[in-house]
Motif scaffolding. Structure first.
Motif, short mmCIF file in Angstrom:
data_model
loop_
_atom_site.label_atom_id
_atom_site.label_comp_id
_atom_site.label_asym_id
_atom_site.label_seq_id
_atom_site.Cartn_x
_atom_site.Cartn_y
_atom_site.Cartn_z
N ARG A 1 0.83 -1.21 0.00
CA ARG A 1 0.00 0.00 0.00
C ARG A 1 0.87 1.27 0.00
O ARG A 1 0.60 2.23 -0.74
N VAL A 2 1.93 1.24 0.82
CA VAL A 2 2.82 2.41 0.89
C VAL A 2 3.53 2.60 -0.45
O VAL A 2 3.63 3.72 -0.98
N ASP A 3 3.99 1.50 -1.05
CA ASP A 3 4.67 1.61 -2.34
C ASP A 3 3.73 2.15 -3.43
O ASP A 3 4.13 2.97 -4.26
N ALA A 4 2.50 1.68 -3.41
CA ALA A 4 1.53 2.13 -4.42
C ALA A 4 1.25 3.62 -4.26
O ALA A 4 1.18 4.37 -5.24
N ALA A 5 1.14 4.06 -3.00
CA ALA A 5 0.87 5.47 -2.74
C ALA A 5 2.06 6.33 -3.16
O ALA A 5 1.89 7.39 -3.81
N ALA A 6 3.27 5.87 -2.83
CA ALA A 6 4.47 6.64 -3.18
C ALA A 6 4.62 6.71 -4.71
O ALA A 6 4.96 7.75 -5.26
N ALA A 7 4.33 5.61 -5.38
CA ALA A 7 4.43 5.59 -6.85
C ALA A 7 3.41 6.55 -7.47
O ALA A 7 3.72 7.26 -8.43
N ALA A 8 2.22 6.58 -6.90
CA ALA A 8 1.20 7.48 -7.42
C ALA A 8 1.58 8.94 -7.19
O ALA A 8 1.36 9.80 -8.05
N ALA A 9 2.19 9.23 -6.03
CA ALA A 9 2.63 10.60 -5.76
C ALA A 9 3.68 11.01 -6.78
O ALA A 9 3.64 12.12 -7.32
N ALA A 10 4.62 10.10 -7.06
CA ALA A 10 5.69 10.42 -8.02
C ALA A 10 5.12 10.57 -9.43
O ALA A 10 5.60 11.39 -10.22
N ALA A 11 4.09 9.79 -9.75
CA ALA A 11 3.51 9.85 -11.09
C ALA A 11 2.86 11.20 -11.36
O ALA A 11 2.70 11.61 -12.52
N ALA A 12 2.47 11.89 -10.29
CA ALA A 12 1.83 13.20 -10.46
C ALA A 12 2.85 14.33 -10.63
O ALA A 12 2.48 15.47 -10.90
N ALA A 13 4.14 14.01 -10.49
CA ALA A 13 5.18 15.05 -10.56
C ALA A 13 5.32 15.59 -11.98
O ALA A 13 5.28 14.84 -12.95
N ARG A 14 5.49 16.90 -12.07
CA ARG A 14 5.81 17.56 -13.34
C ARG A 14 7.01 18.47 -13.11
O ARG A 14 6.91 19.69 -13.16
N PRO A 15 8.16 17.86 -12.78
CA PRO A 15 9.29 18.68 -12.33
C PRO A 15 9.99 19.44 -13.45
O PRO A 15 9.87 19.09 -14.62
N ILE A 16 10.73 20.46 -13.04
CA ILE A 16 11.64 21.16 -13.95
C ILE A 16 13.04 20.60 -13.71
O ILE A 16 13.31 19.99 -12.68
N GLY A 17 13.92 20.80 -14.67
CA GLY A 17 15.33 20.52 -14.47
C GLY A 17 16.04 21.84 -14.27
O GLY A 17 15.76 22.82 -14.97
N ASP A 18 16.90 21.92 -13.28
CA ASP A 18 17.64 23.16 -13.07
C ASP A 18 19.01 22.82 -12.49
O ASP A 18 19.43 21.66 -12.50
#
Lengths: 153, 299
Positions: free
Chosen positions: B239-256
Motif C-alpha cells: 500500500r505504501v509503495d503504491a501510494a508513493a508511486a502514485a505521488a511520483a507519477a503526479a510530478a511535473r518537475p523542472i530541471g535546473d
C-alpha cells in the motif's frame, strides 16, 4: 527619500539618516562606525555580518536599517565591555577557533545566540547552530571545541 | 524621482492601506531582502514594515486546532510543544528552513505568500487542511491554501491583501504527520524534492490520508491518487509503495542547476515513501525525531 531613525547598538543610541533600502550592516559600519561585523557574501549565505536584534540572530546585510529602528542591536563589539572578553571569546582564542578572523564576529554572535537558546548543546547541535556561518580557515573543529568548552562550563 | 520609500505599519489596516497604495510588505526580510541581495529581483520602490503590528505573532489553540499569526517565526513553530506533538509535519518543515537566523526572522506568512513551489511549510499545511485569512481594502476573507497559490511566485490573492493568520483544523485521533525533503546539506538548503503526509489510523487500517508533493510542480499540491492508494487497509509495504508511486507519477518537475527532471522524478517516490512511513509511525504512537528529513535516510 531619507529617514531619520535611531539605532541602539550595544546600548548606545545612534541617530542616523538612511535610505529606505539601506542595509543594517552598511549603516552600522559606515555611519555608526562599528566595523566588527563584516560583509562577506552580502546575501545571507556566509553569516559574517551577523548581529543580534532584540536577541534574535540576524544577517544584517539582508536586513533593512529602517526595520531595526528602536530595536536593541548587539554586534561583536558589544559582547563584552571594553577590552574584556566573554568566556566564549577566550575559548575561541584558546582552542584555535580564530585564524584570519573574518568569520569570527559572526561566529561569536551565532554561538552566543545558540548558547542563550540551548546552554548545553551537543557537538552536532553546535554544528547545526553554526551552519549559517562559513569559515574558510579553521576547518570548524576549533570553533566547535570552543563552543563545547563554554557549554560544559 | 522621489526614491524608495519605507513606512512602518502599526495595524493591519495601516498595512493594507499602504499596500493598496503600491507598497510591498516586509517582515523578516528573509525572502524579499535576501532575494534582492542575490539579484533575483530588485527591492520594491515602496515598502511597508509589518513586523511591529501587535497581535500577529501568537500561536493559539482553537477547538483542538491552531491559529498562527502571520508573524509567527519558524523558530517559534519548532519550539512549540503543541506544534511538535500534534502538527509534527509542520515542525519538520520549520526546523529545516534556511539557517537559524532565517528561522529566527522568517515568518509563516512570508513563507506562504512567497508562493515558492519549494517552500517547506506548504505541503504539511496543505495536508492538514489549513486555511488562510487575508485582509484587504474590502474586508477579510478566508481561503484554502490550495486556492492561494497560482504558480511559482504567483498568488490568487491581490497585491493589496495581507495574510493575517493561518488556521489549522484539529486532527482526528490517531493522526500522524511528516514532511521530508531531499537535501544536499542539512542547513541553508531549499527542497530539491519534498513530500508531506498526514495519515489517520483506526483499528490498524488507514482511515484517511493526505499526501502532497513539493518542488515537483508549479505549485505544491495534493495527489488524490496517492491518498486513495493508501486508504482502506493496513499501511503495509504494498500500500505504501503504491501510494508513493502514485505521488511520483503526479510530478511535473523542472530541471535546473540543483537536479535534472529525471533525478527529481526518481527521488519523488523516495521522498513520498519516507514521508508516508514517518507519518504512519507517528500515527501509531512512535516517537520519530524532528526534523524527519535528517533521520529517515536508508528507509
Amino acid at each position: 527619500m531619507k529617514y531619520e531613525i535611531i539605532l541602539t547598538v550595544n546600548g548606545v543610541a545612534y541617530p542616523v539618516e538612511v535610505d529606505a533600502h539601506a542595509s543594517l550592516l552598511h549603516t552600522v559600519r559606515d555611519q555608526v562606525g562599528l566595523t566588527g561585523s563584516k560583509e562577506g557574501c552580502d546575501d545571507s549565505e556566509c553569516g559574517a555580518c551577523m548581529m543580534l536584534i532584540d536577541g534574535r540572530p540576524v544577517n544584517s546585510c539582508s536586513y533593512l536599517a529602517c526595520q531595526a529602528d528602536g530595536a536593541e542591536i548587539i554586534t561583536v563589539e558589544g559582547l563584552a565591555p571594553g577590552d574584556d572578553l566573554t568566556p566564549l571569546q577566550s575559548a575561541f582564542l584558546a582552542e584555535g577557533g580564530v585564524q584570519c578572523g573574518f568569520c569570527t564576529p559572526g561566529m561569536l554572535i551565532s554561538a552566543t545566540a545558540l548558547l542563550a537558546a540551548n546552554p548545553e548543546p551537543t557537538p552536532d547541535e553546535i554544528r547545526v547552530g553554526l551552519s549559517g556561518n562559513l569559515c574558510r580557515c579553521t576547518g570548524y573543529d576549533g570553533i566547535v571545541r570552543a563552543v563545547s568548552k563554554v557549554a560544559r562550563g | 524621482m522621489m526614491g524608495a520609500t519605507y513606512t512602518t505599519a502599526s495595524s493591519v489596516e495601516d498595512a493594507v492601506a499602504a499596500m493598496a497604495a503600491g507598497a510591498r510588505p516586509v517582515a523578516g526580510g528573509t525572502d524579499l531582502v535576501v532575494g534582492a541581495r542575490q539579484g533575483k529581483k530588485p527591492l520594491p520602490q515602496a515598502l511597508v514594515g509589518i513586523h511591529k503590528i501587535p497581535g500577529l505573532d501568537g500561536i493559539g489553540e482553537s477547538d483542538g486546532g491552531l491559529v498562527l499569526g502571520a508573524l509567527v517565526t519558524h523558530s517559534a513553530l519548532v519550539s512549540h510543544p503543541i506544534v511538535r506533538g500534534r502538527f509534527t509535519g509542520l515542525a519538520d518543515a520549520s526546523a529545516i528552513v534556511g539557517s537559524h537566523a532565517t528561522r529566527a526572522n522568517g515568518t509563516i506568512g512570508g513563507n506562504l505568500m512567497n508562493a515558492s513551489p519549494a517552500m517547506d511549510t506548504g505541503a504539511p499545511l496543505l495536508c492538514m487542511g489549513a486555511t488562510v485569512e487575508l485582509a484587504g481594502p474590502g474586508g477579510r476573507r478566508t481561503i484554502g491554501l490550495d486556492e492561494l497559490w497560482a504558480g511559482p511566485g504567483q498568488l490568487s490573492a491581490s497585491a493589496d491583501e495581507l495574510l493575517v493568520s493561518v488556521n489549522i483544523p484539529a486532527p482526528s485521533p490517531g493522526t500522524g504527520s511528516a514532511y521530508v525533503r531531499l537535501q544536499y546539506r542539512r542547513q541553508m538548503e531549499i527542497a530539491v524534492v519534498g513530500a508531506a503526509a498526514v495519515v489517520t489510523l483506526g483499528g490498524g487500517a488507514v482511515m484517511d490520508a493526505r499526501i502532497a508533493i513539493t518542488a515537483l510542480a508549479p505549485t505544491i499540491h495534493r495527489v488524490p491518487d496517492a491518498e486513495a492508494a493508501l486508504v482502506g487497509g493496513p499501511p503495509d509495504e504494498a500500500r505504501v509503495d503504491a501510494a508513493a508511486a502514485a505521488a511520483a507519477a503526479a510530478a511535473r518537475p523542472i530541471g535546473d542547476v540543483r537536479a535534472s527532471v529525471e533525478y527529481r522524478r526518481a527521488m519523488a517516490v523516495v521522498m513520498a515513501r519516507r514521508a508516508i512511513m514517518t507519518a504512519v509511525a507517528r500515527a501509531s504512537g512512535q516517537d520519530m525525531a524532528i526534523p524527519a528529513s535528517d533521520s529517515t535516510y536508508g528507509s
